[in-house]
Scaffold this motif. Sequence first.
Motif, PDB file in Angstrom:
ATOM      1  N   SER A 103       7.073   0.399  -3.468  1.00 13.04           N
ATOM      2  CA  SER A 103       5.800   0.921  -2.949  1.00 13.04           C
ATOM      3  C   SER A 103       5.237   0.121  -1.783  1.00 13.04           C
ATOM      4  N   GLY A 104       5.750  -1.096  -1.552  1.00 13.11           N
ATOM      5  CA  GLY A 104       5.282  -1.870  -0.414  1.00 13.11           C
ATOM      6  C   GLY A 104       5.659  -1.265   0.925  1.00 13.11           C
ATOM      7  N   LEU A 105       6.497  -0.229   0.919  1.00 10.86           N
ATOM      8  CA  LEU A 105       6.925   0.428   2.155  1.00 10.86           C
ATOM      9  C   LEU A 105       6.215   1.756   2.403  1.00 10.86           C
ATOM     10  N   LEU A 106       5.192   2.032   1.623  1.00 13.25           N
ATOM     11  CA  LEU A 106       4.502   3.320   1.742  1.00 13.25           C
ATOM     12  C   LEU A 106       3.448   3.333   2.843  1.00 13.25           C
ATOM     13  N   GLN A 107       2.884   2.163   3.175  1.00 17.66           N
ATOM     14  CA  GLN A 107       1.816   2.114   4.168  1.00 17.66           C
ATOM     15  C   GLN A 107       2.375   2.324   5.570  1.00 17.66           C
ATOM     16  N   LYS A 108       1.552   2.838   6.460  1.00 16.58           N
ATOM     17  CA  LYS A 108       2.021   3.179   7.810  1.00 16.58           C
ATOM     18  C   LYS A 108       2.423   1.955   8.617  1.00 16.58           C
ATOM     19  N   GLU A 109       2.024   0.743   8.145  1.00 20.35           N
ATOM     20  CA  GLU A 109       2.411  -0.481   8.848  1.00 20.35           C
ATOM     21  C   GLU A 109       3.925  -0.665   8.915  1.00 20.35           C
ATOM     22  N   VAL A 110       4.655  -0.030   7.984  1.00 18.11           N
ATOM     23  CA  VAL A 110       6.108  -0.147   8.010  1.00 18.11           C
ATOM     24  C   VAL A 110       6.666   0.383   9.329  1.00 18.11           C
TER      25      VAL A 110
ATOM     26  N   LYS B 260      -9.321   7.188   8.646  1.00 16.19           N
ATOM     27  CA  LYS B 260      -8.476   7.728   9.723  1.00 16.19           C
ATOM     28  C   LYS B 260      -6.985   7.508   9.454  1.00 16.19           C
ATOM     29  N   ARG B 261      -6.606   7.610   8.202  1.00 13.23           N
ATOM     30  CA  ARG B 261      -5.208   7.515   7.811  1.00 13.23           C
ATOM     31  C   ARG B 261      -5.058   8.149   6.437  1.00 13.23           C
ATOM     32  N   ALA B 262      -3.885   8.697   6.160  1.00 12.63           N
ATOM     33  CA  ALA B 262      -3.659   9.318   4.854  1.00 12.63           C
ATOM     34  C   ALA B 262      -3.434   8.244   3.798  1.00 12.63           C
ATOM     35  N   PRO B 263      -3.956   8.425   2.591  1.00 12.01           N
ATOM     36  CA  PRO B 263      -3.725   7.456   1.523  1.00 12.01           C
ATOM     37  C   PRO B 263      -2.325   7.604   0.938  1.00 12.01           C
ATOM     38  N   THR B 264      -1.803   6.531   0.372  1.00 15.60           N
ATOM     39  CA  THR B 264      -0.514   6.584  -0.315  1.00 15.60           C
ATOM     40  C   THR B 264      -0.750   6.602  -1.827  1.00 15.60           C
ATOM     41  N   GLY B 265       0.354   6.603  -2.577  1.00 16.05           N
ATOM     42  CA  GLY B 265       0.245   6.553  -4.032  1.00 16.05           C
ATOM     43  C   GLY B 265      -0.465   5.309  -4.506  1.00 16.05           C
ATOM     44  N   VAL B 266      -0.353   4.210  -3.763  1.00 15.41           N
ATOM     45  CA  VAL B 266      -1.034   2.959  -4.123  1.00 15.41           C
ATOM     46  C   VAL B 266      -2.551   3.166  -4.087  1.00 15.41           C
ATOM     47  N   ALA B 267      -3.034   3.885  -3.085  1.00 17.40           N
ATOM     48  CA  ALA B 267      -4.474   4.167  -2.986  1.00 17.40           C
ATOM     49  C   ALA B 267      -4.932   5.054  -4.139  1.00 17.40           C
ATOM     50  N   LEU B 268      -4.121   6.049  -4.479  1.00 16.21           N
ATOM     51  CA  LEU B 268      -4.455   6.917  -5.616  1.00 16.21           C
ATOM     52  C   LEU B 268      -4.538   6.109  -6.907  1.00 16.21           C
ATOM     53  N   GLU B 269      -3.596   5.184  -7.101  1.00 14.05           N
ATOM     54  CA  GLU B 269      -3.623   4.325  -8.287  1.00 14.05           C
ATOM     55  C   GLU B 269      -4.898   3.482  -8.314  1.00 14.05           C
TER      56      GLU B 269
END
Length: 404
Positions: free
Chosen positions: A259-266, A305-314
């Motif tokens: 899950s550390g690769l879900l953010q747009k920073e990747v 101004k960015r879509a959330p990932t599963g980490v944000a939902l958790e």
Amino acid sequence: MNNSTRSRLGALAMLAMSLAVTPALAEEPIALGWVGPLSPPGNYSGGQEMQWAVQLGVDEINKAGGVLGRQLQVTYEDTKGQPAEGSAAAVRLITKNNVSAIFGEFHSSVALAEIEEAHKYGVPWVGTDVWADDVTAKQYPEVFRVSPANSLVYVKAADWTVEQGFKNVAIIAENTDFGQGGAKIIASELQAKNVANTLVTIDLNQQDFTPALLRLMSQSPRPDAIQMVIAGQAQYQLVKQACQLGLAPTAETKLIGSSGLLQKEVWEVTGACAKNLLIVNVAQPKSQWNDKAKAFVAAFTERYKRAPTGVALEAYDTLGVVVEGIRKAGSADRAAIVKALEAVKYEGANATYNFPATKTPAWAFHQFMDVPFTIIQYTAENQSPEEAAIVYPKNWATTDKILP
């Protein structure tokens, strides 16, 4: 009326006013503590997203009148991905901020330090994205988890790897409770299915993975899949360097991350190298979102101004679970919240949560069991997780092909 009479009347009026507002002032905010990485070497991009999701939820709850007629007040602690920082943060939150509950965290080793303090002081602690089995296997009554245990997710991930026909799997794992625990589970499952596997252990502070990757490239046969069990930002550099060496992700060697690769920073760090990455994602696909998930995604996207990932939902749902515990307890008392959480059934954005007191296997205690879980693949540059192809499970899959 003389000056003395005026003074007495003025004092009486002031006293009456203070008595009138005393009940409102007595309703102090409910203090909660959030913990997570907001700076290196922790996964700060994941931690930042978690904090954003929590603050969005806090603002929504307070705007709607709070909980039990009281506002929520959350103190945020940066644990930096370091166990000592987590332990110190937990003690501060408990003894200085007098919090009713602690929640959050991204790194299992840090969580394991925090729960010792929570258990010592009898404070409820709810984990957001910490996977090491030992977090719940200790069976502390104060500890609950909304994310999967390693044993809950990596058995399935390993089985999927076997189903895909991979014959020689390399496991690159961080030297933490999460990393080594997850690697052990994957290796055990692969061995049971007669799939060859190699373990490479890395440090979270490591930046140069070239020597280890070159060793994998020189293996005969070369790995046809690399499973990363890494929660830190180290994954970014590993992906970039594996790509630059021509090792993975390629047609010959697939690269699977966490899950550390879900953010747009990747994308900002690795560029096109993230294309064709496979990622374990603890989230329901967009096709399965309930109304709460749709509203959260819209509000999060508008604010940040960015879509959330599963980490944000958790993270958003972890706050919701804690608040539901307070409501069910009818109190901000720590012991009452612990008891209430054991009986809670809360419909969140990502799932409907409950925490069974199952004692076998040990990690199942206070572990939410029905965790939504997919394996996704980025098929185009700058893709968000919700736009990515879903390759597992079959009932949610949007493709039966893995690229390239």
